[in-house]
Design a protein around this motif. Structure first.
Motif, PDB file in Angstrom:
ATOM      1  N   PRO A 297      52.462  27.497  25.436  1.00  0.00           N
ATOM      2  CA  PRO A 297      52.079  28.525  26.399  1.00  0.00           C
ATOM      3  C   PRO A 297      50.667  28.273  26.943  1.00  0.00           C
ATOM      4  O   PRO A 297      49.808  27.722  26.266  1.00  0.00           O
ATOM      5  N   PHE A 298      50.464  28.721  28.170  1.00  0.00           N
ATOM      6  CA  PHE A 298      49.202  28.529  28.871  1.00  0.00           C
ATOM      7  C   PHE A 298      48.896  29.813  29.625  1.00  0.00           C
ATOM      8  O   PHE A 298      49.758  30.341  30.341  1.00  0.00           O
ATOM      9  N   ALA A 299      47.687  30.331  29.476  1.00  0.00           N
ATOM     10  CA  ALA A 299      47.354  31.660  29.998  1.00  0.00           C
ATOM     11  C   ALA A 299      47.281  31.716  31.525  1.00  0.00           C
ATOM     12  O   ALA A 299      47.695  32.707  32.127  1.00  0.00           O
ATOM     13  N   ALA A 300      46.771  30.681  32.166  1.00  0.00           N
ATOM     14  CA  ALA A 300      46.620  30.698  33.621  1.00  0.00           C
ATOM     15  C   ALA A 300      47.966  30.414  34.298  1.00  0.00           C
ATOM     16  O   ALA A 300      48.904  29.913  33.667  1.00  0.00           O
ATOM     17  N   ARG A 301      48.046  30.712  35.600  1.00  0.00           N
ATOM     18  CA  ARG A 301      49.281  30.471  36.354  1.00  0.00           C
ATOM     19  C   ARG A 301      49.636  28.986  36.302  1.00  0.00           C
ATOM     20  O   ARG A 301      48.768  28.121  36.391  1.00  0.00           O
ATOM     21  N   HIS A 302      50.932  28.717  36.177  1.00  0.00           N
ATOM     22  CA  HIS A 302      51.386  27.326  36.018  1.00  0.00           C
ATOM     23  C   HIS A 302      52.857  27.203  36.400  1.00  0.00           C
ATOM     24  O   HIS A 302      53.567  28.197  36.509  1.00  0.00           O
ATOM     25  N   GLU A 303      53.267  25.968  36.605  1.00  0.00           N
ATOM     26  CA  GLU A 303      54.684  25.645  36.759  1.00  0.00           C
ATOM     27  C   GLU A 303      55.190  25.120  35.433  1.00  0.00           C
ATOM     28  O   GLU A 303      54.470  24.420  34.719  1.00  0.00           O
ATOM     29  N   ARG A 304      56.426  25.415  35.138  1.00  0.00           N
ATOM     30  CA  ARG A 304      57.095  24.860  33.964  1.00  0.00           C
ATOM     31  C   ARG A 304      57.783  23.571  34.412  1.00  0.00           C
ATOM     32  O   ARG A 304      58.543  23.570  35.375  1.00  0.00           O
ATOM     33  N   MET A 305      57.505  22.458  33.736  1.00  0.00           N
ATOM     34  CA  MET A 305      58.089  21.167  34.115  1.00  0.00           C
ATOM     35  C   MET A 305      59.519  21.011  33.580  1.00  0.00           C
ATOM     36  O   MET A 305      60.318  20.290  34.170  1.00  0.00           O
ATOM     37  N   TRP A 306      59.846  21.668  32.476  1.00  0.00           N
ATOM     38  CA  TRP A 306      61.187  21.625  31.881  1.00  0.00           C
ATOM     39  C   TRP A 306      62.000  22.719  32.564  1.00  0.00           C
ATOM     40  O   TRP A 306      61.882  23.888  32.243  1.00  0.00           O
ATOM     41  N   ARG A 307      62.815  22.344  33.557  1.00  0.00           N
ATOM     42  CA  ARG A 307      63.528  23.302  34.381  1.00  0.00           C
ATOM     43  C   ARG A 307      65.035  23.186  34.194  1.00  0.00           C
ATOM     44  O   ARG A 307      65.549  22.105  33.943  1.00  0.00           O
ATOM     45  N   ASP A 308      65.730  24.293  34.405  1.00  0.00           N
ATOM     46  CA  ASP A 308      67.185  24.306  34.306  1.00  0.00           C
ATOM     47  C   ASP A 308      67.859  23.772  35.564  1.00  0.00           C
ATOM     48  O   ASP A 308      69.004  23.344  35.512  1.00  0.00           O
ATOM     49  N   ASP A 309      67.164  23.797  36.712  1.00  0.00           N
ATOM     50  CA  ASP A 309      67.804  23.484  37.985  1.00  0.00           C
ATOM     51  C   ASP A 309      67.846  21.991  38.332  1.00  0.00           C
ATOM     52  O   ASP A 309      68.278  21.627  39.415  1.00  0.00           O
ATOM     53  N   HIS A 310      67.390  21.120  37.460  1.00  0.00           N
ATOM     54  CA  HIS A 310      67.434  19.657  37.634  1.00  0.00           C
ATOM     55  C   HIS A 310      66.415  19.101  38.632  1.00  0.00           C
ATOM     56  O   HIS A 310      66.315  17.889  38.767  1.00  0.00           O
ATOM     57  N   LEU A 311      65.661  19.932  39.331  1.00  0.00           N
ATOM     58  CA  LEU A 311      64.721  19.418  40.331  1.00  0.00           C
ATOM     59  C   LEU A 311      63.664  18.506  39.720  1.00  0.00           C
ATOM     60  O   LEU A 311      63.204  17.563  40.365  1.00  0.00           O
ATOM     61  N   TYR A 312      63.269  18.796  38.485  1.00  0.00           N
ATOM     62  CA  TYR A 312      62.229  18.008  37.827  1.00  0.00           C
ATOM     63  C   TYR A 312      62.789  17.067  36.761  1.00  0.00           C
ATOM     64  O   TYR A 312      62.063  16.625  35.880  1.00  0.00           O
ATOM     65  N   ASP A 313      64.047  16.712  36.854  1.00  0.00           N
ATOM     66  CA  ASP A 313      64.581  15.704  35.914  1.00  0.00           C
ATOM     67  C   ASP A 313      63.839  14.383  36.080  1.00  0.00           C
ATOM     68  O   ASP A 313      63.629  13.651  35.119  1.00  0.00           O
TER      69      ASP A 313
END
Length: 168
Positions: free
Chosen positions: A93-109
């Motif tokens: 976890p990270f307190a500041a705003r961020h993107e999650r790289m492990w995504r369900d939608d396959h965009l970041y595979d």
């Protein structure tokens, strides 16, 4: 390698390199010379390609000359201009705003980090500018360049640390 807009849609693009012409999606805001955080535009300019991130549970890493890192469930990317980690990978976890790289939608595979606003990052001038996998129908990105998976896999062996992407 060059990327430019095609047709009437501001987010429809074409990537060309070494005799390949690959359709791609661009930012919903088109291409801009004045990139700002949250504007949805792809930045105009020439940028190095930093590295490839990949999801090991979604297939083997394709061959490439780029440095390679594994995406793990705790990998994120800070997109909060108020953070000292702005436009950098972070552990969750990270307190500041961020993107999650492990995504369900396959965009970041498969994700190639485009070296925009990172040497050093200027707060508010855009973060998380990637080349990643496209949404169905090449729907627009938030400022990235997106390709079909098959095209990304064809492109990766042609890329190395000297590769530059020219957007515009």
């Amino acid at each position: 390698m060059r990327v430019h807009k095609t047709g009437p849609d501001r987010h429809a693009g074409l990537l060309s390199t070494d005799g390949l012409a690959i359709p791609c999606a661009l930012g919903r805001g088109g291409i801009t010379t004045t990139k700002r955080e949250g504007d949805g535009a792809s930045p105009r300019g020439e940028f190095p390609l930093r590295k490839l991130y990949f999801r090991p549970d979604r297939g083997p890493v394709p061959p490439t000359g780029l440095d390679i890192e594994t995406i793990t469930p705790d990998l994120g990317w800070c997109d909060d201009p108020q953070s000292g980690f702005y436009n950098r990978p972070v552990l969750l976890p990270f307190a500041a705003r961020h993107e999650r790289m492990w995504r369900d939608d396959h965009l970041y595979d498969l994700v190639i980090v485009i070296g925009h606003n990172d040497a050093p990052p200027r707060k508010g001038f855009g973060s998380a500018i990637f080349m990643h996998l496209a949404k169905p129908g090449f729907r627009p990105t938030e400022g990235c360049v997106a390709l079909r998976r098959a095209d990304m896999i064809r492109l990766l062996p042609r890329l190395g640390p000297e590769t530059v992407i020219a957007i515009g």
